[in-house]
Design a protein around this motif. Sequence first.
Motif, mmCIF file in Angstrom:
data_model
loop_
_atom_site.group_PDB
_atom_site.id
_atom_site.type_symbol
_atom_site.label_atom_id
_atom_site.label_comp_id
_atom_site.label_asym_id
_atom_site.label_seq_id
_atom_site.Cartn_x
_atom_site.Cartn_y
_atom_site.Cartn_z
ATOM 1 N N TYR A 1 28.638 43.349 41.591
ATOM 2 C CA TYR A 1 28.224 42.596 40.394
ATOM 3 C C TYR A 1 27.624 41.257 40.806
ATOM 4 O O TYR A 1 27.864 40.767 41.914
ATOM 5 N N ASN A 2 26.862 40.655 39.893
ATOM 6 C CA ASN A 2 26.199 39.394 40.183
ATOM 7 C C ASN A 2 27.158 38.212 40.020
ATOM 8 O O ASN A 2 27.501 37.540 40.978
ATOM 9 N N LYS A 3 27.621 37.981 38.789
ATOM 10 C CA LYS A 3 28.516 36.867 38.510
ATOM 11 C C LYS A 3 29.872 37.384 38.016
ATOM 12 O O LYS A 3 29.984 38.536 37.593
ATOM 13 N N GLN A 4 30.858 36.498 38.059
ATOM 14 C CA GLN A 4 32.195 36.901 37.657
ATOM 15 C C GLN A 4 32.214 37.435 36.229
ATOM 16 O O GLN A 4 32.945 38.393 35.915
ATOM 17 N N ASP B 1 30.083 39.177 34.844
ATOM 18 C CA ASP B 1 29.476 40.513 34.787
ATOM 19 C C ASP B 1 30.470 41.625 35.110
ATOM 20 O O ASP B 1 30.166 42.809 34.906
ATOM 21 N N VAL B 2 31.625 41.270 35.653
ATOM 22 C CA VAL B 2 32.624 42.288 36.013
ATOM 23 C C VAL B 2 33.194 42.881 34.721
ATOM 24 O O VAL B 2 33.714 42.147 33.873
ATOM 25 N N SER C 1 32.065 40.104 43.087
ATOM 26 C CA SER C 1 30.913 39.456 42.468
ATOM 27 C C SER C 1 30.182 38.597 43.491
ATOM 28 O O SER C 1 30.807 37.920 44.315
#
Length: 292
Positions: free
Chosen positions: A188-191, A193-194, A238
């Motif tokens: 995943y990109n950012k936290q 996005d999880v 992430s």
Amino acid sequence: MAEITASLVKELRERTGAGMMECKKALTQNDGDIDAAAEWLRKQGLAKADKKASRVAAEGRIALAQDGGKAVLVEVNSETDFVANDANFKAFADAVAQAALSSGAGDVEALKAATLASGESVEEGRAAAVAKLGENIQVRRLVRIDSAHNVAAYVHGGKIGVLVEVAGGDADFARGVAMHVAAMNPPYNKQADVPAEFIAKEKEIELAKMSEKDRAKPAEILEKIISGKLAKIVNEVSLYGQPYVLNTDQTVEQAAKAAGADVLGFTRLVVGEGIEKPVEDYAAEVAKAMQV
């Protein structure tokens, strides 16, 4: 009760890294359901990782073509690594990537009809490569990006390819992020996005792994313990939460802030991921031949 075969035990062992007896017990406990058995092992703290998704079986190359904010990656597969390293195969893969960039093709089917620099279509060039190299060659995947932001494209050893889109910062930072993604493979990109489902499942697993003594602690203390474990897991999966490979004293998020940048997204391709390749059992072949 489903039959627990040796092949099923072997598959679970390869997938989780757990011992053979643990895998057999897990399958017995879960009536032969390999997914449930893998999760059961994780709850017992016996599985190292679910490695099924990272299993690579096919050969070939990831080729790249870029023009400013426009970039493409294509995966071209061969049967053997020997052919994948052949100069003719490399030239064909590079030509396909350039045709993908020039044509604007959005998928493999459209790419097959695109024109190579030689004047033939990609599909015609593929057929010619098959005849010349003597192996089944396929153009399997295509990903592209077209952006006004910084776009970095990076290919490592012809086997891993990454595209990254970054708002702000500079080209060097964007390339550094692409190299990080290639090395660390964040899902995943950012936290943020999880997925919530992922976090809920990890919470369930962490609770199952705790001792009865820990689970008996007051609710607020237990929640703090679990929250800390979940925060660590979220950072691990992430991009923004991971230590930046070019400066491990910072997370990627901290490096992005220092660079005045925001990573908008990324794509990562690995040659052959998701393709199962038969394992040759030469001993069985010889034994079979002797019986003829």
